[in-house]
Design a protein around this motif. Sequence first.
Motif, short mmCIF file in Angstrom:
data_model
loop_
_atom_site.label_atom_id
_atom_site.label_comp_id
_atom_site.label_asym_id
_atom_site.label_seq_id
_atom_site.Cartn_x
_atom_site.Cartn_y
_atom_site.Cartn_z
N GLU A 1 0.83 -1.21 0.00
CA GLU A 1 0.00 0.00 0.00
C GLU A 1 0.86 1.25 0.00
OE1 GLU A 1 -2.81 0.26 3.15
OE2 GLU A 1 -3.90 -1.56 2.58
N THR A 2 1.90 1.25 0.84
CA THR A 2 2.79 2.40 0.93
C THR A 2 3.54 2.59 -0.38
OG1 THR A 2 3.08 1.94 3.29
CG2 THR A 2 4.65 3.44 2.28
N ALA B 1 1.22 3.99 -3.09
CA ALA B 1 0.90 5.39 -2.84
C ALA B 1 2.09 6.29 -3.17
CB ALA B 1 0.48 5.59 -1.39
N ARG C 1 3.98 9.66 4.01
CA ARG C 1 2.64 10.19 3.81
C ARG C 1 1.61 9.07 3.73
NH1 ARG C 1 2.98 15.13 -0.62
NH2 ARG C 1 4.29 16.55 0.63
N ALA C 2 2.04 7.92 3.25
CA ALA C 2 1.12 6.79 3.08
C ALA C 2 1.39 5.68 4.09
CB ALA C 2 1.24 6.22 1.66
N THR D 1 0.77 4.41 7.70
CA THR D 1 -0.11 4.65 8.84
C THR D 1 0.05 3.54 9.87
OG1 THR D 1 -1.93 3.50 7.72
CG2 THR D 1 -1.79 5.89 7.43
#
Length: 252
Positions: free
Chosen positions: A23-24, A27, A124-125, A127
Amino acid sequence: MTSAPITTVVVDYGGVMTNPLDETFAAFADAVGVPVTALQDAFAKATARHGRSPMADLETGDCTESEMVERVLAELPDSALPGGGGPDSAGPGGVALKSPAGAGTVRRGLDLLGGREFGELWFRARTVDEQMVCFLRSLRRFGYRTALLTNNVAEWGPRWRAQLPVDELFDLVVDSSQEGVRKPDPLIYRRLLDRLPASPRECLFLDDLEENCAAASGLGMLAVRFTTADEAIDQVVALLRSRGTYQVRNRV
């Protein structure tokens, strides 16, 4: 033979205490306007050229963040750059992709970052998984020792520590960028065990990569492959109930 009680839970950072790596990565690729496959190919070519993954070298302090970025960008074809990498093309947010003579792909690629550090865009991506944070807090309330064994980056220390309550959650942190060695090298696991008041058989290890779990198992730790927080918590709780010296009253 009676199994040793589990007294210590060791977890990974990226992909366990955070959202998944893919996911990171996706992104980040979107933020700089480069196709995911092109970025993956560039990392693979940099690995082949240098004989070692650029991320692996970054995580052991064998290269800096800027050196890692240059290695990858050097393998990124002009066709992967927004606008084809031409002198008048523009990247995300209208950032000009300058192409001065002789500067090459690295210079054009660096303009993709718009003067920002790789880590800034990466995080930023990234979490934190609050479900896992709550679970570790519950383990500590019931008397379990917790530790973090992470492949991480020296330059990113302030970023990931700002996201995660490290001192509250962990009795021990072993970070590859400080150790000069990374998972799945058995040496970093031995350093972890040397600093824990627990034998390998008393440790449960949680990681999202099979090779890292296999290395932990090879040293006598009980390893659980992380897939999702729900599944991991269910597996860990079941093992602690069967082999722990403390009760886990509920999942979180």
